[in-house]
Every structure is written in C-alpha cells, then in structure tokens.
Design a protein around this motif. Structure first.
Motif, short mmCIF file in Angstrom:
data_model
loop_
_atom_site.label_atom_id
_atom_site.label_comp_id
_atom_site.label_asym_id
_atom_site.label_seq_id
_atom_site.Cartn_x
_atom_site.Cartn_y
_atom_site.Cartn_z
N SER A 129 0.83 -1.21 0.00
CA SER A 129 0.00 0.00 0.00
C SER A 129 0.86 1.26 0.00
CB SER A 129 -0.92 0.01 1.23
OG SER A 129 -1.87 -1.03 1.15
N THR A 130 1.93 1.25 0.79
CA THR A 130 2.83 2.40 0.86
C THR A 130 3.49 2.63 -0.48
OG1 THR A 130 3.26 1.95 3.20
CG2 THR A 130 4.84 3.36 2.05
N TRP A 131 3.96 1.56 -1.10
CA TRP A 131 4.63 1.69 -2.39
C TRP A 131 3.67 2.22 -3.44
CZ3 TRP A 131 4.20 -0.23 -7.33
CH2 TRP A 131 5.31 -0.03 -8.17
N LEU A 132 2.44 1.69 -3.46
CA LEU A 132 1.45 2.15 -4.43
C LEU A 132 1.11 3.62 -4.21
CD1 LEU A 132 -0.91 -0.95 -4.45
CD2 LEU A 132 0.42 -0.11 -6.40
N ALA A 133 1.02 4.04 -2.95
CA ALA A 133 0.70 5.44 -2.66
C ALA A 133 1.82 6.37 -3.14
CB ALA A 133 0.48 5.62 -1.16
N LYS A 134 3.08 5.92 -2.97
CA LYS A 134 4.22 6.73 -3.40
C LYS A 134 4.35 6.75 -4.92
CE LYS A 134 7.16 6.22 0.69
NZ LYS A 134 8.44 5.66 1.21
N THR A 135 4.07 5.60 -5.54
CA THR A 135 4.23 5.49 -6.98
C THR A 135 3.18 6.29 -7.72
OG1 THR A 135 5.16 3.28 -6.74
CG2 THR A 135 4.35 3.87 -8.92
N GLY A 136 1.93 6.15 -7.26
CA GLY A 136 0.85 6.89 -7.89
C GLY A 136 0.35 6.22 -9.15
N ALA A 137 -0.96 6.10 -9.27
CA ALA A 137 -1.56 5.48 -10.44
C ALA A 137 -1.20 6.27 -11.69
CB ALA A 137 -3.07 5.40 -10.28
N GLY A 138 -0.80 5.58 -12.71
CA GLY A 138 -0.51 6.22 -13.98
C GLY A 138 0.92 6.66 -14.16
N THR A 139 1.74 6.60 -13.09
CA THR A 139 3.13 7.06 -13.22
C THR A 139 4.08 5.94 -13.62
OG1 THR A 139 3.55 6.67 -10.86
CG2 THR A 139 2.77 8.85 -11.49
N ALA A 140 3.62 4.72 -13.57
CA ALA A 140 4.45 3.58 -14.01
C ALA A 140 3.57 2.68 -14.85
CB ALA A 140 5.02 2.83 -12.82
N ARG A 141 4.16 2.06 -15.84
CA ARG A 141 3.39 1.20 -16.72
C ARG A 141 4.00 -0.20 -16.72
NH1 ARG A 141 -1.57 3.17 -17.50
NH2 ARG A 141 -1.47 5.39 -17.91
N TRP A 155 -6.38 -7.58 1.34
CA TRP A 155 -5.40 -6.91 0.49
C TRP A 155 -5.93 -6.69 -0.92
CZ3 TRP A 155 -1.47 -4.06 1.51
CH2 TRP A 155 -0.71 -4.24 2.68
N LEU A 156 -6.66 -7.66 -1.44
CA LEU A 156 -7.15 -7.52 -2.81
C LEU A 156 -8.07 -6.31 -2.95
CD1 LEU A 156 -7.85 -11.25 -3.78
CD2 LEU A 156 -5.87 -9.84 -4.35
N GLY A 157 -8.92 -6.11 -1.97
CA GLY A 157 -9.81 -4.95 -2.02
C GLY A 157 -9.06 -3.63 -2.00
N LYS A 158 -7.88 -3.63 -1.38
CA LYS A 158 -7.09 -2.40 -1.28
C LYS A 158 -6.29 -2.12 -2.55
CE LYS A 158 -6.29 -3.23 3.67
NZ LYS A 158 -5.25 -3.60 4.67
N VAL A 159 -5.75 -3.18 -3.15
CA VAL A 159 -4.76 -2.93 -4.21
C VAL A 159 -5.24 -3.22 -5.63
CG1 VAL A 159 -2.84 -3.30 -2.62
CG2 VAL A 159 -3.70 -5.22 -3.96
N VAL A 160 -6.22 -4.11 -5.80
CA VAL A 160 -6.67 -4.41 -7.17
C VAL A 160 -7.15 -3.16 -7.90
CG1 VAL A 160 -8.44 -5.60 -8.52
CG2 VAL A 160 -7.13 -6.86 -6.82
N PRO A 161 -7.98 -2.28 -7.27
CA PRO A 161 -8.40 -1.06 -7.99
C PRO A 161 -7.22 -0.18 -8.41
CG PRO A 161 -9.81 -1.44 -6.09
CD PRO A 161 -8.65 -2.39 -5.97
N LEU A 162 -6.16 -0.15 -7.60
CA LEU A 162 -5.00 0.68 -7.91
C LEU A 162 -4.19 0.12 -9.07
CD1 LEU A 162 -3.82 1.47 -4.28
CD2 LEU A 162 -5.15 2.94 -5.79
N CYS A 163 -4.30 -1.18 -9.29
CA CYS A 163 -3.53 -1.81 -10.36
C CYS A 163 -4.00 -1.38 -11.74
CB CYS A 163 -3.60 -3.33 -10.24
SG CYS A 163 -2.64 -3.99 -8.84
N GLN A 164 -5.27 -0.95 -11.84
CA GLN A 164 -5.77 -0.54 -13.15
C GLN A 164 -4.93 0.59 -13.73
OE1 GLN A 164 -9.75 -0.20 -14.31
NE2 GLN A 164 -10.58 -1.61 -12.80
#
Length: 215
Positions: A129-141, A155-164
C-alpha cells in the motif's frame, strides 16, 4: 519340579534425536534458470505459488504473450520468495520490480538476485500500500502484475483497484486468492472486481488463481 517363571522385560522404545526440519523450496519451472531452487523462509503469511500452479499460469501467459517476453515489464507486489518474478525474468522479461516488506525475505531475494546475476530485477523493501501510494496510479506502466497477498487481510480490495492505473494497454493482472473471482450461484463478486474481465481461472487445492485484464 516347579518351573520358575521368567519375567520378560518390556522392550525399550528406541530414542531418536529429533530430525532437523527440511528446508522448504520451490523451483523455477522454465527459461534460463530452469530447475533453480528458491528457499522458502518460515515466515507468517509467506505462501509461495506452488510449482504446478506456476507451470499452468506461465503456460497461459506464454500463449497470451505469444511467447514474447522480451518487452514485458513486470511488477510483483507481494514478492515473498520471488517465485513469480524470477520465473518471469528467467523467461526473458525485460524488467521485474519486486516489492516485499519482510526484511529476511528481502535479504533472501537479494541473495537470489546476486546468485542468478539477474540485473533486470529490482527489489524494494516496502509495504504494498505504501509503495502504491508513493508510486501513484498512472506514473508507471507494467505489462504484467503479479498479486499474491496474504489471505484474509482484504489486500485484494485495497490494491486491485490501484492496479488498473499501473497497467499498460493490454496489460495482464495475475491474482491468487482464497476464493473464486468468477460468477457462481454460491458467491457474489466483490465491488473491486468492477472493470475487470477474467481471462483464465483455475483452482488447485485451496488456491484459486486467475488472469485478469481491464474491460
């Protein structure tokens, strides 16, 4: 003449020293490092994807990618032993980013990377979660994201939406879970599955595993 009775002494149960526990291992299934063993640390929540499941999953991926791994950028969000990420690198993935928060597991990943001379693998110690928050959606492909988190912690509920927002066009998301992510009469799909299409799904024992893509 009276016979003397002979008392039989009960046989002693042999005492053996306790045997040391065998080191748990999984192995890389295919590619450059085929059959290389990966140590499995005795750590809570560490549950490496079984060899036979990975074999099936990478057969799926090989078909969907048409065997072309060389342009694939992977993210392994709960790396653990690195079984999924190192498997992808072994088959020729251009880059593999591994995220793992457990310090001993990170040390083991670094040791494996050094042993294999896997320069295409980057390892970061962080909570997902920390890594995803720092990375930001759309900044890495990424073309492929592996998601195999500890069970029963949402965990899936937290991170699957961010993976889009992290997937490139046509990218794939691999998910392991303790329940099926497919429609059935016995279950209702969670809200966080909105926007995802299940391409492949199977079950091995208590492990449900899936390949998803954005709708």
């Amino acid at each position: 003449m009276k016979k003397q009775s002979i008392k039989k002494t009960p046989a002693k149960t042999p005492v053996h020293g306790s045997k040391p526990a065998l080191a748990r291992q999984v192995r890389i299934i295919g590619g450059e490092w085929k059959r290389t063993p990966l140590a499995v640390l005795d750590s809570e929540g560490l549950r490496p994807t079984p060899d036979r499941v990975r074999e099936t999953v990478f057969n799926w991926l090989g078909h969907l990618l048409d065997g072309n791994w060389h342009g694939v950028h992977c993210l392994d969000l709960f790396a653990g032993t690195g079984a999924l990420g190192f498997e992808a690198a072994s088959r020729g993935a251009a880059q593999v980013t591994m995220i793992e928060h457990n310090t001993p597991a990170v040390r083991q990943l670094e040791a494996t990377k050094t042993k294999l001379n896997a320069d295409q693998v980057q390892i970061q110690r962080s909570d997902a979660s920390t890594w995803l928050a720092k990375t930001g959606a759309g900044t890495a492909r990424f073309n492929l994201i592996f998601l195999d988190p500890p069970y029963h912690q949402n965990w899936l509920g937290k991170v699957v939406p961010l993976c889009q927002g992290l997937l490139a066009d046509g990218g794939l998301l691999y998910v392991e879970s303790e329940f099926a992510l497919t429609d059935s009469a016995d279950s209702v799909l969670p809200e966080w599955m909105t926007g995802w299409q299940v391409l492949r799904a199977d079950k091995a024992g208590m492990v449900f595993y899936h390949l998803l893509k954005r709708q």
